[in-house]
Design a protein around this motif. Sequence first.
Motif, PDB file in Angstrom:
ATOM      1  N   VAL A   1      11.782  -9.548  -4.531  1.00 26.43           N
ATOM      2  CA  VAL A   1      11.725  -9.427  -5.983  1.00 26.43           C
ATOM      3  C   VAL A   1      10.843  -8.248  -6.366  1.00 26.43           C
ATOM      4  N   ARG A   2      11.391  -7.346  -7.178  1.00 24.13           N
ATOM      5  CA  ARG A   2      10.669  -6.134  -7.575  1.00 24.13           C
ATOM      6  C   ARG A   2       9.750  -6.360  -8.775  1.00 24.13           C
ATOM      7  N   GLY A   3      10.059  -7.368  -9.595  1.00 21.26           N
ATOM      8  CA  GLY A   3       9.239  -7.595 -10.768  1.00 21.26           C
ATOM      9  C   GLY A   3       9.614  -8.878 -11.476  1.00 21.26           C
ATOM     10  N   VAL A   4       8.663  -9.412 -12.246  1.00 24.65           N
ATOM     11  CA  VAL A   4       8.835 -10.666 -12.982  1.00 24.65           C
ATOM     12  C   VAL A   4       8.461 -10.422 -14.434  1.00 24.65           C
ATOM     13  N   ILE A   5       9.305 -10.922 -15.351  1.00 25.19           N
ATOM     14  CA  ILE A   5       9.032 -10.811 -16.782  1.00 25.19           C
ATOM     15  C   ILE A   5       8.955 -12.221 -17.357  1.00 25.19           C
ATOM     16  N   GLY A   6       7.778 -12.610 -17.783  1.00 22.68           N
ATOM     17  CA  GLY A   6       7.591 -13.903 -18.417  1.00 22.68           C
ATOM     18  C   GLY A   6       7.550 -13.745 -19.926  1.00 22.68           C
ATOM     19  N   ILE A   7       8.358 -14.515 -20.633  1.00 22.12           N
ATOM     20  CA  ILE A   7       8.445 -14.430 -22.093  1.00 22.12           C
ATOM     21  C   ILE A   7       7.937 -15.739 -22.695  1.00 22.12           C
ATOM     22  N   ALA A   8       6.744 -15.683 -23.276  1.00 26.59           N
ATOM     23  CA  ALA A   8       6.163 -16.851 -23.954  1.00 26.59           C
ATOM     24  C   ALA A   8       6.084 -18.058 -23.031  1.00 26.59           C
TER      25      ALA A   8
ATOM     26  N   ARG B   1       4.819 -10.032 -35.110  1.00 26.35           N
ATOM     27  CA  ARG B   1       5.807 -10.630 -36.027  1.00 26.35           C
ATOM     28  C   ARG B   1       6.612 -11.765 -35.421  1.00 26.35           C
ATOM     29  N   VAL B   2       6.860 -11.760 -34.112  1.00 22.16           N
ATOM     30  CA  VAL B   2       7.743 -12.775 -33.540  1.00 22.16           C
ATOM     31  C   VAL B   2       7.018 -14.087 -33.284  1.00 22.16           C
ATOM     32  N   ASN B   3       7.804 -15.175 -33.246  1.00 23.93           N
ATOM     33  CA  ASN B   3       7.267 -16.483 -32.890  1.00 23.93           C
ATOM     34  C   ASN B   3       7.862 -16.919 -31.546  1.00 23.93           C
ATOM     35  N   HIS B   4       7.686 -18.188 -31.208  1.00 25.17           N
ATOM     36  CA  HIS B   4       8.095 -18.659 -29.889  1.00 25.17           C
ATOM     37  C   HIS B   4       9.598 -18.518 -29.661  1.00 25.17           C
ATOM     38  N   ILE B   5      10.380 -18.606 -30.711  1.00 23.78           N
ATOM     39  CA  ILE B   5      11.825 -18.518 -30.580  1.00 23.78           C
ATOM     40  C   ILE B   5      12.328 -17.105 -30.823  1.00 23.78           C
ATOM     41  N   THR B   6      11.807 -16.442 -31.851  1.00 23.96           N
ATOM     42  CA  THR B   6      12.334 -15.110 -32.157  1.00 23.96           C
ATOM     43  C   THR B   6      11.979 -14.078 -31.099  1.00 23.96           C
ATOM     44  N   ILE B   7      10.958 -14.340 -30.280  1.00 23.13           N
ATOM     45  CA  ILE B   7      10.665 -13.422 -29.180  1.00 23.13           C
ATOM     46  C   ILE B   7      11.831 -13.399 -28.190  1.00 23.13           C
ATOM     47  N   ALA B   8      12.525 -14.525 -28.041  1.00 25.62           N
ATOM     48  CA  ALA B   8      13.716 -14.566 -27.184  1.00 25.62           C
ATOM     49  C   ALA B   8      14.946 -14.079 -27.922  1.00 25.62           C
ATOM     50  N   ALA B   9      15.070 -14.453 -29.200  1.00 25.51           N
ATOM     51  CA  ALA B   9      16.214 -13.995 -29.987  1.00 25.51           C
ATOM     52  C   ALA B   9      16.272 -12.475 -30.040  1.00 25.51           C
ATOM     53  N   ALA B  10      15.112 -11.822 -29.978  1.00 25.29           N
ATOM     54  CA  ALA B  10      15.047 -10.360 -30.063  1.00 25.29           C
ATOM     55  C   ALA B  10      15.597  -9.677 -28.813  1.00 25.29           C
TER      56      ALA B  10
ATOM     57  N   ASN C   1      22.332  -3.810  -6.779  1.00 22.93           N
ATOM     58  CA  ASN C   1      21.534  -3.488  -5.606  1.00 22.93           C
ATOM     59  C   ASN C   1      20.662  -4.692  -5.272  1.00 22.93           C
ATOM     60  N   PRO C   2      20.902  -5.375  -4.156  1.00 26.02           N
ATOM     61  CA  PRO C   2      20.120  -6.576  -3.824  1.00 26.02           C
ATOM     62  C   PRO C   2      18.645  -6.295  -3.596  1.00 26.02           C
ATOM     63  N   ASP C   3      18.298  -5.029  -3.379  1.00 22.99           N
ATOM     64  CA  ASP C   3      16.901  -4.662  -3.174  1.00 22.99           C
ATOM     65  C   ASP C   3      16.209  -4.289  -4.482  1.00 22.99           C
ATOM     66  N   SER C   4      16.933  -4.389  -5.595  1.00 17.46           N
ATOM     67  CA  SER C   4      16.358  -4.082  -6.910  1.00 17.46           C
ATOM     68  C   SER C   4      16.488  -5.314  -7.794  1.00 17.46           C
ATOM     69  N   LEU C   5      15.806  -6.385  -7.372  1.00 12.44           N
ATOM     70  CA  LEU C   5      15.969  -7.715  -7.951  1.00 12.44           C
ATOM     71  C   LEU C   5      14.801  -8.065  -8.866  1.00 12.44           C
ATOM     72  N   PHE C   6      15.121  -8.577 -10.062  1.00 13.49           N
ATOM     73  CA  PHE C   6      14.116  -8.987 -11.044  1.00 13.49           C
ATOM     74  C   PHE C   6      14.432 -10.402 -11.517  1.00 13.49           C
ATOM     75  N   VAL C   7      13.398 -11.079 -11.985  1.00  9.03           N
ATOM     76  CA  VAL C   7      13.609 -12.413 -12.560  1.00  9.03           C
ATOM     77  C   VAL C   7      12.813 -12.500 -13.857  1.00  9.03           C
ATOM     78  N   THR C   8      13.426 -13.115 -14.860  1.00  5.56           N
ATOM     79  CA  THR C   8      12.791 -13.275 -16.156  1.00  5.56           C
ATOM     80  C   THR C   8      13.166 -14.631 -16.734  1.00  5.56           C
ATOM     81  N   GLY C   9      12.379 -15.101 -17.673  1.00  2.68           N
ATOM     82  CA  GLY C   9      12.679 -16.374 -18.309  1.00  2.68           C
ATOM     83  C   GLY C   9      11.887 -16.528 -19.586  1.00  2.68           C
ATOM     84  N   HIS C  10      12.345 -17.438 -20.428  1.00  3.10           N
ATOM     85  CA  HIS C  10      11.685 -17.704 -21.701  1.00  3.10           C
ATOM     86  C   HIS C  10      11.111 -19.112 -21.702  1.00  3.10           C
ATOM     87  N   SER C  11       9.864 -19.261 -22.146  1.00  2.00           N
ATOM     88  CA  SER C  11       9.212 -20.549 -22.307  1.00  2.00           C
ATOM     89  C   SER C  11       9.171 -21.295 -20.966  1.00  2.00           C
ATOM     90  N   ALA C  12       9.760 -22.493 -20.890  1.00  2.00           N
ATOM     91  CA  ALA C  12       9.777 -23.206 -19.609  1.00  2.00           C
ATOM     92  C   ALA C  12      10.430 -22.370 -18.521  1.00  2.00           C
TER      93      ALA C  12
END
Length: 297
Positions: free
Chosen positions: A178-185, A260-269, A142-153
């Motif tokens: 864009v309906r929402g943004v998820i920033g990871i570390a 418990r997670v670090n900069h890398i394992t937060i993405a690995a999870a 659904n083009p109207d249900s668009l999200f963007v996420t990324g890790h670190s940079a």
Amino acid sequence: MSSRIRLSRPLLLGLGTLALGLGLTACSNTNPQDALNRAVNTRGLNVVTDQRYGPDARNLIDVYSPPNAKGAPVVLFVHGGSWQNGDKDGHKFVGESLARAGYVTGVMSYRLAPQNRYPAYVQDTAAALKWLREQAGRFGGNPDSLFVTGHSAGAFNAVEAVVNERWLREAGVPIGAVRGVIGIAGPYSYDFRQFQSRVAFPENGTPEQVMPDRHVRRDAPPHLLLVAANDDTVHPQNALNMEAALKKAGVPVTRTVLPRVNHITIAAAIARPLTFLGGTRQQMIDFIERHKVPTSR
């Protein structure tokens, strides 16, 4: 037959050890995700690779979608690597994981520094959003249900591409798409001039000119900022400052510190076999489910 991955306990522990070890090689030229990517399979998913969203050789995106998807949320994932390393191929585990959750998922590569400095990689993120939105129906999204996420940079790219309306507008993406943004570390608020990553930003540039927390528009969509409790690469103050800037603009934001997670394992999870490392995947799913366009019955 269930599509759930069944891995032995020793293999799970081995992957966990691998993921923990990734912290030693964060943002390097190595590609330690290979073993993790080999541990997941995309059987039963629809996968299209190397779709071109722009003119540069690195303007490529892979799309992972559930079988028989119809009106599914659409998610763009942006990789990390200090804006100087990394690519979509190292993040097959993200595409597989989110597609299994029911989402049409694009995993992109973008132009790298120092040859390409800010805002090139942010512009690439906006261009990939435009492509994914326009192609969503082809994959059952659904083009109207668009999200963007990324890790670190990649979290910087994702947040900056959306909170600063300049980039969506220049790319031809409707500001409210864009309906929402998820920033990871993500490093959303720091003085890059003191770090090696300064090569990713304009010479003589300042944080005021480039940091996402300085660019927040009042009509930005909800944000989820995930922070690794044991992050020794990106200081937690980045998320605190970003949260404050979003709140000041009246933008809904949730900042969650994952234990418990670090900069890398937060993405690995994010990977389904490694969810025991931390709650990243479930946090992402919960956020998307809260903010997606409701499906008609």
